[in-house]
Design a protein around this motif. Structure first.
Motif, PDB file in Angstrom:
ATOM      1  N   ALA A  77       1.295  -0.794  -0.260  1.00 39.79           N
ATOM      2  CA  ALA A  77       0.060  -0.425   0.368  1.00 39.79           C
ATOM      3  C   ALA A  77       0.950   1.603   0.074  1.00 39.79           C
ATOM      4  CB  ALA A  77      -1.029  -0.028   1.559  1.00 39.79           C
ATOM      5  N   HIS A  78       1.969   1.237   0.967  1.00 38.21           N
ATOM      6  CA  HIS A  78       2.814   2.401   0.690  1.00 38.21           C
ATOM      7  C   HIS A  78       3.246   2.429  -0.799  1.00 38.21           C
ATOM      8  CE1 HIS A  78       6.458   4.601   1.792  1.00 38.21           C
ATOM      9  NE2 HIS A  78       6.433   5.402   2.638  1.00 38.21           N
ATOM     10  N   ARG A  79       3.559   1.269  -0.953  1.00 40.75           N
ATOM     11  CA  ARG A  79       4.311   1.516  -2.523  1.00 40.75           C
ATOM     12  C   ARG A  79       2.868   2.236  -3.311  1.00 40.75           C
ATOM     13  NH1 ARG A  79       6.247  -3.321  -4.838  1.00 40.75           N
ATOM     14  NH2 ARG A  79       6.512  -2.310  -6.799  1.00 40.75           N
ATOM     15  N   ALA A  80       2.445   1.632  -3.467  1.00 46.54           N
ATOM     16  CA  ALA A  80       1.705   1.835  -4.612  1.00 46.54           C
ATOM     17  C   ALA A  80       1.012   3.593  -4.052  1.00 46.54           C
ATOM     18  CB  ALA A  80       0.019   1.686  -4.350  1.00 46.54           C
ATOM     19  N   LEU A  81       1.220   4.254  -2.869  1.00 47.80           N
ATOM     20  CA  LEU A  81       0.315   5.673  -2.641  1.00 47.80           C
ATOM     21  C   LEU A  81       1.159   6.689  -2.565  1.00 47.80           C
ATOM     22  CD1 LEU A  81      -1.242   4.827   1.363  1.00 47.80           C
ATOM     23  CD2 LEU A  81      -2.831   5.740  -1.219  1.00 47.80           C
ATOM     24  N   THR A  82       2.886   6.224  -3.184  1.00 55.12           N
ATOM     25  CA  THR A  82       4.084   7.084  -2.814  1.00 55.12           C
ATOM     26  C   THR A  82       4.123   7.641  -4.399  1.00 55.12           C
ATOM     27  OG1 THR A  82       5.239   5.663  -0.971  1.00 55.12           O
ATOM     28  CG2 THR A  82       6.358   7.004  -2.576  1.00 55.12           C
ATOM     29  N   ALA A  83       3.658   6.195  -5.170  1.00 54.31           N
ATOM     30  CA  ALA A  83       3.527   6.921  -6.746  1.00 54.31           C
ATOM     31  C   ALA A  83       1.875   7.180  -7.105  1.00 54.31           C
ATOM     32  CB  ALA A  83       3.757   4.751  -6.707  1.00 54.31           C
ATOM     33  N   GLU A  84       1.163   7.292  -5.926  1.00 56.37           N
ATOM     34  CA  GLU A  84       0.391   7.635  -6.946  1.00 56.37           C
ATOM     35  C   GLU A  84      -0.721   8.079  -5.892  1.00 56.37           C
ATOM     36  OE1 GLU A  84      -3.805   7.142  -9.916  1.00 56.37           O
ATOM     37  OE2 GLU A  84      -1.428   6.957 -10.072  1.00 56.37           O
ATOM     38  N   LEU A  91      -8.360   1.805  -2.666  1.00 62.29           N
ATOM     39  CA  LEU A  91      -7.770   1.241  -0.676  1.00 62.29           C
ATOM     40  C   LEU A  91      -8.225   0.783  -0.656  1.00 62.29           C
ATOM     41  CD1 LEU A  91      -3.950   1.869  -1.173  1.00 62.29           C
ATOM     42  CD2 LEU A  91      -4.973  -0.294  -2.455  1.00 62.29           C
ATOM     43  N   PRO A  92      -8.652  -0.254   0.684  1.00 57.02           N
ATOM     44  CA  PRO A  92      -7.593  -1.894   0.569  1.00 57.02           C
ATOM     45  C   PRO A  92      -8.643  -2.758  -0.144  1.00 57.02           C
ATOM     46  CG  PRO A  92      -9.756  -1.505   2.559  1.00 57.02           C
ATOM     47  CD  PRO A  92      -9.939  -0.324   2.230  1.00 57.02           C
ATOM     48  N   CYS A  93      -7.777  -4.033   0.154  1.00 51.27           N
ATOM     49  CA  CYS A  93      -7.978  -4.084  -1.587  1.00 51.27           C
ATOM     50  C   CYS A  93      -9.238  -5.670  -0.803  1.00 51.27           C
ATOM     51  CB  CYS A  93      -7.157  -5.693  -1.204  1.00 51.27           C
ATOM     52  SG  CYS A  93      -6.228  -5.250  -2.402  1.00 51.27           S
ATOM     53  N   ASN A  94     -11.275  -5.215  -0.992  1.00 49.39           N
ATOM     54  CA  ASN A  94     -11.792  -6.322  -0.689  1.00 49.39           C
ATOM     55  C   ASN A  94     -11.323  -7.432  -0.938  1.00 49.39           C
ATOM     56  OD1 ASN A  94     -13.019  -3.578   0.819  1.00 49.39           O
ATOM     57  ND2 ASN A  94     -13.667  -2.943  -1.134  1.00 49.39           N
ATOM     58  N   VAL A  95     -12.241  -8.455   0.206  1.00 45.55           N
ATOM     59  CA  VAL A  95     -11.988  -9.833  -0.110  1.00 45.55           C
ATOM     60  C   VAL A  95     -13.667 -10.141   0.612  1.00 45.55           C
ATOM     61  CG1 VAL A  95     -11.201 -12.000   0.861  1.00 45.55           C
ATOM     62  CG2 VAL A  95     -10.022 -10.264   0.771  1.00 45.55           C
ATOM     63  N   PHE A 109     -12.732 -12.599  -4.054  1.00 43.35           N
ATOM     64  CA  PHE A 109     -11.429 -11.095  -3.643  1.00 43.35           C
ATOM     65  C   PHE A 109     -11.748 -10.425  -5.442  1.00 43.35           C
ATOM     66  CE2 PHE A 109     -10.046 -15.570  -2.066  1.00 43.35           C
ATOM     67  CZ  PHE A 109      -9.565 -15.501  -1.520  1.00 43.35           C
ATOM     68  N   MET A 110     -11.358  -9.184  -4.941  1.00 40.36           N
ATOM     69  CA  MET A 110     -11.496  -8.193  -5.437  1.00 40.36           C
ATOM     70  C   MET A 110      -9.949  -8.413  -6.644  1.00 40.36           C
ATOM     71  SD  MET A 110     -10.412  -3.899  -4.979  1.00 40.36           S
ATOM     72  CE  MET A 110      -8.797  -3.999  -4.545  1.00 40.36           C
ATOM     73  N   ASP A 111     -10.136  -8.339  -7.862  1.00 42.27           N
ATOM     74  CA  ASP A 111      -8.940  -8.728  -8.865  1.00 42.27           C
ATOM     75  C   ASP A 111      -8.446  -6.710  -8.987  1.00 42.27           C
ATOM     76  OD1 ASP A 111      -6.889  -8.722 -10.381  1.00 42.27           O
ATOM     77  OD2 ASP A 111      -8.104  -9.916 -11.839  1.00 42.27           O
ATOM     78  N   PRO A 112      -6.782  -6.891  -8.042  1.00 37.63           N
ATOM     79  CA  PRO A 112      -6.289  -5.665  -8.091  1.00 37.63           C
ATOM     80  C   PRO A 112      -6.196  -5.158  -9.313  1.00 37.63           C
ATOM     81  CG  PRO A 112      -5.024  -7.028  -6.665  1.00 37.63           C
ATOM     82  CD  PRO A 112      -6.203  -7.402  -7.283  1.00 37.63           C
ATOM     83  N   VAL A 113      -5.770  -6.530 -10.466  1.00 39.04           N
ATOM     84  CA  VAL A 113      -4.867  -5.529 -11.345  1.00 39.04           C
ATOM     85  C   VAL A 113      -6.156  -5.339 -12.523  1.00 39.04           C
ATOM     86  CG1 VAL A 113      -3.832  -6.729 -13.661  1.00 39.04           C
ATOM     87  CG2 VAL A 113      -2.947  -7.376 -11.488  1.00 39.04           C
ATOM     88  N   ALA A 114      -6.834  -5.556 -12.233  1.00 43.50           N
ATOM     89  CA  ALA A 114      -8.918  -5.057 -13.529  1.00 43.50           C
ATOM     90  C   ALA A 114      -8.853  -3.424 -12.018  1.00 43.50           C
ATOM     91  CB  ALA A 114      -9.516  -6.079 -13.078  1.00 43.50           C
ATOM     92  N   GLU A 130       1.626  -7.623  -7.780  1.00 38.37           N
ATOM     93  CA  GLU A 130       2.068  -8.543  -6.867  1.00 38.37           C
ATOM     94  C   GLU A 130       0.916  -8.425  -5.823  1.00 38.37           C
ATOM     95  OE1 GLU A 130       5.680  -6.788  -4.996  1.00 38.37           O
ATOM     96  OE2 GLU A 130       5.981  -5.856  -6.465  1.00 38.37           O
ATOM     97  N   VAL A 131       0.493  -8.072  -5.420  1.00 40.41           N
ATOM     98  CA  VAL A 131      -1.124  -7.869  -4.745  1.00 40.41           C
ATOM     99  C   VAL A 131      -1.555  -9.371  -4.868  1.00 40.41           C
ATOM    100  CG1 VAL A 131      -3.695  -6.937  -3.633  1.00 40.41           C
ATOM    101  CG2 VAL A 131      -0.908  -5.766  -4.080  1.00 40.41           C
ATOM    102  N   ARG A 132      -2.155  -8.673  -6.631  1.00 43.57           N
ATOM    103  CA  ARG A 132      -2.870 -10.142  -7.071  1.00 43.57           C
ATOM    104  C   ARG A 132      -2.395 -11.804  -6.750  1.00 43.57           C
ATOM    105  NH1 ARG A 132      -4.262 -13.759 -11.243  1.00 43.57           N
ATOM    106  NH2 ARG A 132      -6.451 -13.067 -11.619  1.00 43.57           N
ATOM    107  N   GLU A 133      -0.934 -11.698  -7.017  1.00 37.74           N
ATOM    108  CA  GLU A 133      -0.171 -12.896  -6.700  1.00 37.74           C
ATOM    109  C   GLU A 133       0.183 -13.286  -5.235  1.00 37.74           C
ATOM    110  OE1 GLU A 133       4.120 -12.611  -7.534  1.00 37.74           O
ATOM    111  OE2 GLU A 133       3.729 -11.940  -9.713  1.00 37.74           O
ATOM    112  N   ARG A 134      -0.323 -12.472  -4.493  1.00 35.82           N
ATOM    113  CA  ARG A 134      -0.885 -13.305  -2.854  1.00 35.82           C
ATOM    114  C   ARG A 134      -1.777 -12.811  -2.666  1.00 35.82           C
ATOM    115  NH1 ARG A 134       3.703 -10.760   0.734  1.00 35.82           N
ATOM    116  NH2 ARG A 134       5.260  -9.611  -0.402  1.00 35.82           N
ATOM    117  N   LEU A 135      -3.134 -12.541  -3.628  1.00 35.82           N
ATOM    118  CA  LEU A 135      -4.319 -12.930  -3.359  1.00 35.82           C
ATOM    119  C   LEU A 135      -4.742 -14.271  -3.882  1.00 35.82           C
ATOM    120  CD1 LEU A 135      -6.762  -9.637  -3.458  1.00 35.82           C
ATOM    121  CD2 LEU A 135      -5.393 -10.893  -1.475  1.00 35.82           C
ATOM    122  N   MET A 136      -4.120 -14.709  -4.988  1.00 36.36           N
ATOM    123  CA  MET A 136      -3.697 -15.832  -5.297  1.00 36.36           C
ATOM    124  C   MET A 136      -4.027 -16.782  -4.604  1.00 36.36           C
ATOM    125  SD  MET A 136      -5.853 -15.206  -8.247  1.00 36.36           S
ATOM    126  CE  MET A 136      -5.672 -17.451  -9.035  1.00 36.36           C
TER     127      MET A 136
END
Length: 150
Positions: A77-84, A91-95, A109-114, A130-136
């Motif tokens: 989340a920090h990486r994403a917030l720093t970038a934009e 955020l966050p990712c909803n499950v 699971f929300m697909d963060p890539v989509a 990376e988030v999608r890989e972890r959620l998978m």
């Protein structure tokens, strides 16, 4: 405990989620199982919305058990917030854990890539991957993949 898994859009009719179905357990145990699997991948649950209780309290409507978990992996989340900085709006990712009419328990699971395709920032796209890989991996930890009948 039997579990089947599926990926969108085939199972859900949408392109923003993927799912796992959990059988042979009750809702409370499944909720603990999902939370533990998220923790194993570095996610904390920041929010938990009991939709069933809310619908009963606010509308007087009885619905099947349904929980929305707001999952967050702080370093990602920090990486994403720093970038934009405005990416926090997504955020966050909803499950979601919900009971189906037939008694099955479905984890969505929300697909963060989509979802993150709403931005063209390459760092946000990398984090979403990376988030999608972890959620998978969380989805897969909930049980073996479904067998496809021919």
């Amino acid at each position: 405990m039997a579990t089947t898994t599926s990926a969108a859009p085939e199972a859900s009719g949408n392109s923003y989620s993927f799912h796992a179905d959990i059988a042979d357990t009750d809702f409370a145990l499944a909720l603990n199982r999902v939370t533990d699997a998220l923790k194993a991948e570095g996610f904390g649950v920041l929010t938990e919305i009991d939709v069933q209780a809310t619908m009963k309290t606010k509308l007087g409507v009885d619905v099947l058990p349904y929980r929305i978990l707001g999952a967050c992996n702080p370093p990602l989340a920090h990486r994403a917030l720093t970038a934009e900085p405005d990416i926090g709006l997504l955020l966050p990712c909803n499950v979601v854990l919900r009971q189906e009419e037939d008694g099955r328990l479905t984890v969505g699971f929300m697909d963060p890539v989509a979802v993150m395709q709403m931005t063209s920032n390459p760092e946000v796209a990398a984090v979403a991957g990376e988030v999608r890989e972890r959620l998978m991996r969380v989805k897969n930890a909930l049980g073996p993949p479904a067998t496809i009948a021919s």
